[in-house]
Design an enzyme around this catalytic site. Structure first.
Site: not given
Ligand SMILES: Nc1ncnc2c1ncn2[C@@H]1O[C@H](COP(=O)(O)OP(=O)(O)OP(=O)(O)O)[C@@H](O)[C@H]1O
Ligand SMILES: [K+]
Ligand SMILES: [Mg+2]
Length: 692
Positions: A317, A390
């Protein structure tokens, strides 16, 4: 884990292991190791021959048969001892975990929220789904009574009982730090926990069962190696058995000399079959799991440890593994025609119920910059939409007002569905933020885009060097993130990974793992979220964080008690070391035979073929002493190699080919030379003491 370290032959472990070695003499146990079973049968056979010889009609001098028989029994016992010692060490580690399982009391909530009515129950009476509250200053030192998930509140927790790490950690609802382990203690504040495991099925219980499982299942590689060793054994058995009529025949034809005896043949067979590696094989496997445990990683199977050694792709990650993972809102960047405070206001509203660290940091930044108060959630009559990997959005519905925040692409799709458009000014802000390696979040109200929020994160110190090391080991590193392409590229370049996958949904992660596996590669990954569970289940080596969700822990085949995602690197190194140890000792064991061949063949058949005396290159004192010396060496070498089997061969991050060459040189050559010296020394001792 309160880690107790033992010296290698610590009496506290060695004495019970000796007792266990005798207990393992039962045929039911011996049968599981076919090579050693041959030695076992040989021991019984020579014992019978010795009894016969004592009765006056021996096929060889009684003293000789007894000596061979005794040393064959020692060979079996030494192999048993190696295995028992390895098992004893991991059991001792399990015992220190058991220290965690003491009587606890729990405040079971009758309504699942803080401040609700509670009832005092015993920790053992809790069931999956029960909700308890644990507060600093509770009776029983505020010990968390069971494994669970925090559903409300924030507390600092002392996890030293599990991790050995004395600094307290924060456990809170929502996000990646919501799992708590039974046996750890709340130090400050309170948390409401939903119990996720019944008594007897908790994490600690499973670890103990796993560690104590002495009847460890053989791994596929162990089975393959055993088949090879058995094949070698059958070949030598065939050779040895045909030697008997053969030598009888030459005696009949020439009318001179005498045929080889049964005891000598058994001794010959035992020396030629690969007893060294067969005797140490299971100890090496158990020791691999113990070494994982020393690194605070609990492997759920030997297979997992073995796979770790063969890994060639490492998926990680971005957030939390490569970066520090506490993404904090650092700026509001409004669209043209929107004021910064309007953006901040909407962003805060959308984040009020967002329990992720990102969400909370937005509320805090709005409060600091614009003095926007936290509003009473209930008075707002709002409906909150929670974040998911998602949708990549979260937000709130206030009457007919829809406020959303999320990844730029997700918001673009969202406003376009509503008939709006994504302003160029916001695209430009998003790009700027992403190029800095920060995560951009875009805020919308209805179909109108209000602007972007910058979430800052920092690449971990020292991680670049670890990736260099992995590359040298021939392992490919791939960063996987839900973040956008530009941010991902910036962080990937800064951290020095080989490749990255951006805007990854849980399905995309799973597909990526399958794709590498289809190319015949072994994939390792770490994860902590429920989202990661399918990918963890698919990966060959899956290290779940102890702080991660229950789903992630169930899906993985290892759990890192320290919840340090970079531990994956150590896991791979430990696995590689285990495989190298096995390979080195196999090489050593087979190379050994060459020397034993020279010691024992001339001695065994010199009675039949006097010309063979010329092959006595070691100048051993007499045939009986030569045979006995070889048998004694064959037994003692197992004991001498126990430290190497348990500690593992010294490990260096080199490519597979270089390592193979080095090990062939050291253990192959060593395996040929050592027995010459060893057998000669034993022969000299026997001659000096007049024993043979
Ligand atoms: N709390 C939140 N509310 C709204 N959007 C969010 C939130 N947290 C993350 N995001 C958005 O969703 C995207 C995907 O989040 P996700 O947790 O799937 O991956 P990540 O945290 O970016 O990466 P990783 O897979 O390394 O954890 C983020 O890059 C961000 O743009
Ligand atoms: K042998
Ligand atoms: Mg994430």
């Amino acid at each position: 884990m309160t880690k107790k370290t033992f010296t290698l032959f610590d009496p506290a472990l060695a004495v019970p292991a000796m007792r266990e070695a005798v207990r393992k003499l039962s045929p039911a146990v011996q049968w599981r190791n076919p090579v050693m079973f041959v030695v076992y049968v040989g021991s019984i056979l020579t014992t019978l021959l010795a009894i016969q010889a004592l009765g006056g009609e021996g096929e060889a001098p009684a003293g000789f048969i007894i000596a061979i028989s005794v040393w064959l029994w020692f060979t079996v016992l030494f192999a048993n001892f190696a295995e028992a010692l390895a098992e004893g060490r991991s059991k001792a580690q399990a015992a220190s975990l058991r220290g965690l399982k003491r009587e606890t009391w729990a405040k079971k909530l009758l309504e699942p929220r803080y401040g609700g009515k509670w009832q005092l129950v015993q920790g053992n009476d809790l069931r999956k789904g029960d909700v308890v509250v644990v507060e600093a200053g509770d009776i029983g030192q505020s010990v968390i009574p069971a494994d669970g998930e925090v559903i409300e509140g924030v507390a600092s927790v002392d996890e030293s009982a599990i991790t050995g790490e004395s600094a307290p950690v924060i456990r809170e609802s929502g996000g990646d730090f919501s799992a708590v382990t039974g046996g750890t203690r709340v130090l400050s504040d309170w948390i409401v926990i939903r119990v996720t495991a019944n008594p007897g099925e908790t994490f600690v219980d499973r670890m103990i069962a796993m560690v104590e499982n002495a009847k460890r299942q053989k791994t596929p590689n162990e089975i393959a190696l055993t088949i090879l060793l058995v094949a070698l054994t059958i070949v030598f058995l065939g050779v040895t058995v045909t030697l008997l009529p053969f030598s009888q025949f030459s005696v009949d034809v020439s009318g001179a000399g005498r045929p080889v005896g049964m005891t000598v043949l058994v001794a010959l067979l035992v020396c030629l079959i690969p007893t060294t590696i067969a005797g140490l094989l299971s100890a090496i496997g158990v020791a691999g799991m113990s070494r994982m445990m020393q690194a605070n990683v609990i492997a759920t199977s030997g297979r997992a440890v073995e796979a770790a050694g063969d890994v060639d792709v490492l998926l990680m990650d971005k957030t939390g593994t490569i970066t520090l993972g506490n993404r904090q809102a650092s700026a509001f960047l409004p669209a043209d025609g929107v004021s910064e405070s309007d953006l901040a206001n909407s962003a805060q509203l959308a984040s009020l119920a967002d329990e992720t660290p990102e969400g909370r940091s937005i509320v805090v930044l709005a409060k600091q910059k614009y003095d926007l108060r936290e509003r009473d959630i209930h008075a707002l009559a709002a409906h909150f939409v929670h974040f998911s990997a998602q949708t990549r959005m979260s937000g709130v519905d206030l009457g007919d007002k829809q406020i959303r925040k999320g990844a730029a692409e997700a918001i673009r799709h969202h406003v376009e569905t509503l008939g709006g458009s994504f302003p160029a000014s916001v695209s430009a802000r998003v790009d700027e933020v992403a190029r800095r390696g920060s995560t951009p979040l875009v805020v919308s109200e209805g179909k109108r885009v209000l602007g972007a929020i910058e979430l800052k994160d920092i690449v971990k110190g020292g991680i670049k060097e670890r990736f260099v090391e992995l590359r040298r080991m021939g392992i490919k590193t791939v960063m996987v993130t839900g973040d956008n392409r530009v941010t991902a590229a910036a962080i990937a370049a800064e951290a020095g990974v080989d490749d990255f996958l951006s805007e990854a949904t849980p399905e995309a992660k799973l597909a990526l793992i399958r794709q590498y596996q289809a190319e015949g590669r072994l994939v390792a990954m770490t994860g902590d979220g429920t989202n990661d569970a399918p990918a963890l289940a698919q990966a060959d080596v899956a290290v779940a964080m102890n702080t991660g969700t229950q789903a992630a822990k169930e899906a993985g085949n290892m759990v890192d008690l320290d919840s340090n995602p970079t531990k994956l690197i150590e896991v791979v190194e430990t696995g590689k070391q285990m495989l190298m140890t096995r390979g080195s000792l196999t090489t050593f064991s087979i190379a050994n035979d060459i020397a034993k061949y020279f010691a024992i063949i001339p001695a065994a058949f010199v009675g039949t073929y006097p010309q063979l005396a010329a092959l006595n290159v070691m100048g051993l004192s007499n045939p009986a002493s030569a045979i006995l010396s070889a048998v004694i060496f064959n037994a003692l070498i197992i004991v001498f190699l126990i430290p190497l089997a348990l500690k593992g061969v010294p490990y260096r991050p080199l490519g597979a080919a270089t390592l193979l060459r080095r090990n062939m040189a050291i253990y192959g050559l060593g395996g040929i030379l050592v027995p010459f010296v060893g057998i000669k020394l034993i022969d000299l001792c026997l001659a000096a003491t007049g024993l043979a």
